[in-house]
Design an enzyme around this catalytic site. Structure first.
Site, PDB file in Angstrom:
ATOM      1  N   ASN A  65      -4.150   4.472  15.427  1.00  0.00           N
ATOM      2  CA  ASN A  65      -5.190   4.145  15.237  1.00  0.00           C
ATOM      3  C   ASN A  65      -5.684   2.895  15.192  1.00  0.00           C
ATOM      4  O   ASN A  65      -5.297   1.443  15.020  1.00  0.00           O
ATOM      5  CB  ASN A  65      -4.924   4.490  13.842  1.00  0.00           C
ATOM      6  CG  ASN A  65      -4.737   5.558  13.452  1.00  0.00           C
ATOM      7  OD1 ASN A  65      -5.182   6.709  13.623  1.00  0.00           O
ATOM      8  ND2 ASN A  65      -3.365   6.571  13.059  1.00  0.00           N
ATOM      9  N   CYS A  82       5.410  -5.112  15.758  1.00  0.00           N
ATOM     10  CA  CYS A  82       4.674  -4.132  17.128  1.00  0.00           C
ATOM     11  C   CYS A  82       3.397  -4.662  17.100  1.00  0.00           C
ATOM     12  O   CYS A  82       3.174  -5.233  16.346  1.00  0.00           O
ATOM     13  CB  CYS A  82       5.386  -2.556  16.355  1.00  0.00           C
ATOM     14  SG  CYS A  82       7.272  -2.748  16.148  1.00  0.00           S
ATOM     15  N   CYS A  84       6.006  -7.199   7.130  1.00  0.00           N
ATOM     16  CA  CYS A  84       6.942  -6.792   8.756  1.00  0.00           C
ATOM     17  C   CYS A  84       7.331  -7.098   8.652  1.00  0.00           C
ATOM     18  O   CYS A  84       6.464  -8.273   9.358  1.00  0.00           O
ATOM     19  CB  CYS A  84       6.644  -5.355   8.553  1.00  0.00           C
ATOM     20  SG  CYS A  84       7.912  -4.419  10.033  1.00  0.00           S
ATOM     21  N   SER A 135      11.572   6.599   8.216  1.00  0.00           N
ATOM     22  CA  SER A 135      10.930   6.138   9.808  1.00  0.00           C
ATOM     23  C   SER A 135      11.511   4.985  10.008  1.00  0.00           C
ATOM     24  O   SER A 135      11.937   4.177   8.717  1.00  0.00           O
ATOM     25  CB  SER A 135       9.530   6.345   9.624  1.00  0.00           C
ATOM     26  OG  SER A 135       9.537   5.897  11.088  1.00  0.00           O
ATOM     27  N   SER A 188      10.654   5.294  15.809  1.00  0.00           N
ATOM     28  CA  SER A 188       9.465   5.518  16.092  1.00  0.00           C
ATOM     29  C   SER A 188       9.847   4.608  17.698  1.00  0.00           C
ATOM     30  O   SER A 188      10.118   3.165  18.161  1.00  0.00           O
ATOM     31  CB  SER A 188       8.710   4.117  15.909  1.00  0.00           C
ATOM     32  OG  SER A 188       8.531   4.452  14.202  1.00  0.00           O
ATOM     33  N   GLU A 200       0.525  -1.470   0.694  1.00  0.00           N
ATOM     34  CA  GLU A 200       0.240   0.320  -0.005  1.00  0.00           C
ATOM     35  C   GLU A 200       0.797   1.380  -0.475  1.00  0.00           C
ATOM     36  O   GLU A 200       1.546   1.281   0.814  1.00  0.00           O
ATOM     37  CB  GLU A 200      -0.409  -0.107   1.325  1.00  0.00           C
ATOM     38  CG  GLU A 200      -1.466  -1.469   1.042  1.00  0.00           C
ATOM     39  CD  GLU A 200      -2.975  -1.019   2.433  1.00  0.00           C
ATOM     40  OE1 GLU A 200      -3.664  -2.243   2.325  1.00  0.00           O
ATOM     41  OE2 GLU A 200      -2.932  -0.462   3.358  1.00  0.00           O
ATOM     42  N   GLY A 259       6.649  -2.206   6.045  1.00  0.00           N
ATOM     43  CA  GLY A 259       7.744  -2.323   6.238  1.00  0.00           C
ATOM     44  C   GLY A 259       8.817  -1.377   7.344  1.00  0.00           C
ATOM     45  O   GLY A 259       8.551  -0.759   7.445  1.00  0.00           O
ATOM     46  N   GLU A 260      10.382  -2.352   7.149  1.00  0.00           N
ATOM     47  CA  GLU A 260      11.170  -1.784   8.107  1.00  0.00           C
ATOM     48  C   GLU A 260      12.182  -1.143   6.721  1.00  0.00           C
ATOM     49  O   GLU A 260      13.154  -1.580   6.690  1.00  0.00           O
ATOM     50  CB  GLU A 260      11.790  -2.289   9.475  1.00  0.00           C
ATOM     51  CG  GLU A 260      12.791  -1.660  10.155  1.00  0.00           C
ATOM     52  CD  GLU A 260      13.024   0.160  10.007  1.00  0.00           C
ATOM     53  OE1 GLU A 260      12.180   0.031  11.121  1.00  0.00           O
ATOM     54  OE2 GLU A 260      13.481   0.290   9.597  1.00  0.00           O
ATOM     55  N   CYS A 276      -1.993   5.871   9.750  1.00  0.00           N
ATOM     56  CA  CYS A 276      -0.689   5.273  10.280  1.00  0.00           C
ATOM     57  C   CYS A 276      -1.258   3.929  10.935  1.00  0.00           C
ATOM     58  O   CYS A 276      -2.030   3.584  12.373  1.00  0.00           O
ATOM     59  CB  CYS A 276       0.190   5.862  11.395  1.00  0.00           C
ATOM     60  SG  CYS A 276       0.336   7.364  11.012  1.00  0.00           S
ATOM     61  N   CYS A 336       3.354   8.191   1.283  1.00  0.00           N
ATOM     62  CA  CYS A 336       3.820   7.704   2.529  1.00  0.00           C
ATOM     63  C   CYS A 336       3.866   6.329   1.660  1.00  0.00           C
ATOM     64  O   CYS A 336       2.910   5.586   1.495  1.00  0.00           O
ATOM     65  CB  CYS A 336       3.102   7.356   3.758  1.00  0.00           C
ATOM     66  SG  CYS A 336       3.302   5.982   4.765  1.00  0.00           S
ATOM     67  N   CYS A 355       0.303  -3.149  15.516  1.00  0.00           N
ATOM     68  CA  CYS A 355       0.495  -2.535  13.770  1.00  0.00           C
ATOM     69  C   CYS A 355       0.124  -3.875  13.534  1.00  0.00           C
ATOM     70  O   CYS A 355       0.495  -5.034  13.033  1.00  0.00           O
ATOM     71  CB  CYS A 355       2.196  -2.158  13.204  1.00  0.00           C
ATOM     72  SG  CYS A 355       2.035  -1.682  11.732  1.00  0.00           S
TER      73      CYS A 355
HETATM   74  N1  SAH Z   1       8.832   0.066  10.685  1.00  0.00           N
HETATM   75  C1  SAH Z   1       9.137   1.593  10.401  1.00  0.00           C
HETATM   76  C2  SAH Z   1       8.186   1.684   8.533  1.00  0.00           C
HETATM   77  C3  SAH Z   1       6.461   2.439   9.657  1.00  0.00           C
HETATM   78  S1  SAH Z   1       5.988   4.127  10.047  1.00  0.00           S
HETATM   79  C4  SAH Z   1       8.613   2.861  12.096  1.00  0.00           C
HETATM   80  O1  SAH Z   1       8.670   1.356  12.617  1.00  0.00           O
HETATM   81  O2  SAH Z   1       9.072   3.575  11.586  1.00  0.00           O
HETATM   82  C5  SAH Z   1       4.901   3.709  10.671  1.00  0.00           C
HETATM   83  C6  SAH Z   1       4.520   3.971  11.687  1.00  0.00           C
HETATM   84  O3  SAH Z   1       2.937   3.864  12.315  1.00  0.00           O
HETATM   85  C7  SAH Z   1       5.246   4.334  13.172  1.00  0.00           C
HETATM   86  O4  SAH Z   1       5.172   4.996  13.659  1.00  0.00           O
HETATM   87  C8  SAH Z   1       4.056   3.047  13.635  1.00  0.00           C
HETATM   88  O5  SAH Z   1       4.571   2.949  14.966  1.00  0.00           O
HETATM   89  C9  SAH Z   1       3.014   3.878  13.545  1.00  0.00           C
HETATM   90  N2  SAH Z   1       2.171   2.757  13.818  1.00  0.00           N
HETATM   91  C10 SAH Z   1       1.894   2.035  13.493  1.00  0.00           C
HETATM   92  N3  SAH Z   1       0.829   0.822  14.349  1.00  0.00           N
HETATM   93  C11 SAH Z   1      -0.121   2.461  14.030  1.00  0.00           C
HETATM   94  C12 SAH Z   1      -1.048   2.473  14.220  1.00  0.00           C
HETATM   95  N4  SAH Z   1      -1.864   1.211  14.965  1.00  0.00           N
HETATM   96  N5  SAH Z   1      -2.288   3.040  14.790  1.00  0.00           N
HETATM   97  C13 SAH Z   1      -1.240   4.929  14.941  1.00  0.00           C
HETATM   98  N6  SAH Z   1       0.131   4.890  14.441  1.00  0.00           N
HETATM   99  C14 SAH Z   1       0.797   3.390  14.288  1.00  0.00           C
END
Ligand code: SAH
Length: 374
Positions: free
Chosen positions: A306, A125, A121, A206, A228, A101, A174-175, A349, A114, A128
């Site tokens: 979210n 986390c 991934c 990020s 993050s 996406e 992804g990371e 996000c 974005c 997520c």
């Molecule tokens: N892997 C990288 C890139 C993903 S960025 C990273 O972790 O930074 C996606 C961002 O959205 C990250 O800051 C992540 O922590 C945040 N995120 C993930 N799930 C989320 C959710 N359910 N609600 C709000 N933010 C979220």
């Protein structure tokens, strides 16, 4: 006319995989001069032309040679959803069937794209939706840059809106720092004046905190970094961001300091902090955060969680969010609350789920249906 046709890359070289240096080397191997690389980059990335025959400043023999051995292969657009707030989300299919996406977020005076860096991934986390999908593989440079190519073309064609991409954030699925080389090459294309010409302050990577890759990145490229964070002690962060077990907070912050010191631009680091009701949103968490950020040039991005089905977390109350941000403001930490965008199309996000053929088998652990796909 742009062509969104899906080309098979099986035998042919996908030229979207090449930054200028690689493209120059490719032309050198064909006995061509280096300016052919800049000509081709302008055709592909600025004019949006993928058909070599239309590139009329290239000699005919070269066009024919390219047609035989190369291709400009973009991802296939599976769906294109527009939110009531103007956010637009594309589901894009890779040649192997995985679906990723990409999200465009228009704001006053800027438009942010974005971009995803991996199919799924591996980091898992706990809050997520992408993590729930499991992991399949790294995206190639071409697959990363194709997201920008397609979005630029599709938005350009949207003549009424006049929307433009001014910023790119590697905050999709992804990371990015676990797909280091392909991400760096894609960023070089984004910043190349013969391609998208984005300035370094408009490109953000990020990361959940892959410490050795943060050091490598600072050594070779100036751009903005977002980390993050989500927790201020290792116990909680191990739970929320399991990568923390490998690179705990102390190491992560040392790496952040090194990063700022190494960068010529010395941009502030953005810290992302998802606010989870009752988990990390209390006054004592804000106090710990203030302590942790002390001495680093930072920008704090508070992200209201979210929700997605089966996540097990709740969004913090508006009062808790306000109280948390006020505490940080008082400590003179620049803090913004990220506005939730594109919620109605599951583009916010952490809601990006795509459709990943999971090789990690993680998705089997969760009984809940996949979020974000029908
Ligand atoms: N892997 C990288 C890139 C993903 S960025 C990273 O972790 O930074 C996606 C961002 O959205 C990250 O800051 C992540 O922590 C945040 N995120 C993930 N799930 C989320 C959710 N359910 N609600 C709000 N933010 C979220």
């Amino acid at each position: 006319m742009i062509s969104l046709d899906w080309c098979s890359t099986e035998q042919k070289q996908n030229l979207l995989d090449f930054d200028r240096e690689a493209l120059t080397a490719y032309f050198a191997s064909m006995g061509e001069k280096s300016f052919r690389a800049t000509q081709l980059m302008k055709w592909i990335h600025q004019a949006g032309v993928t058909d070599f025959q239309q590139m009329d400043n290239l000699p005919k023999v070269l066009r024919l040679a390219l047609e035989k051995k190369a291709v400009v292969a973009n991802l296939q657009v599976v769906s294109d959803a527009l939110s009531t707030d103007g956010t637009r989300k594309w589901l894009l299919q890779l040649a192997d069937g995985n679906v990723i996406e990409t999200v465009f977020i228009p704001e006053a005076g800027r438009g942010t794209l974005c971009i995803s860096s991996q199919a799924g991934c591996a980091l898992d986390c706990s809050f997520c939706a992408t993590g729930r999908q499991g992991f399949n593989r790294n995206l190639t440079t071409g697959e990363i840059i194709s997201q920008l190519w397609l979005a630029a073309q599709l938005l350009d064609n949207d003549s009424k809106s006049g929307k433009r991409i001014t910023n790119v954030v590697m905050m999709g699925m992804g990371e990015p720092l676990l797909n280091f080389d392909n991400v760096v090459r894609a960023i070089r294309i984004m910043m190349d004046d013969f391609a998208y010409g984005l300035s370094k302050r408009r490109v953000t990577v990020s990361t959940a905190g892959v410490v050795p890759a943060m050091d490598r990145l600072a050594d070779i490229l100036d751009m903005r970094l977002a980390v993050s964070l989500h927790a201020t002690n290792d116990k909680l962060r191990n739970e929320l961001v399991p990568l923390n077990k490998k690179y705990p907070l102390k190491e992560l912050f040392q790496a952040c300091h090194r990063f700022v010191d190494k960068q010529k631009a010395r941009y502030r680091i953005t810290f992302e902090y998802v606010l989870l009701d009752g988990v990390n949103d209390k006054p004592e968490h804000a106090r710990a955060l203030i302590k942790l950020l002390d001495g680093l040039p930072t920008l704090l991005n508070l992200i209201p969680f979210n929700p997605f089905e089966g996540s097990g977390y709740k969004t913090s109350s508006p009062q808790a969010i306000k109280r948390f941000s006020e505490q940080l403001h008082k400590a003179e930490i620049t803090t913004v609350i990220r506005k939730t965008r594109g919620e109605d199309i599951a583009a916010a996000c952490g809601q990006l789920a795509g459709n990943i053929q999971d090789k990690s088998r993680r998705s089997r652990r969760f009984e809940t249906p996949r979020f974000g796909m029908k």
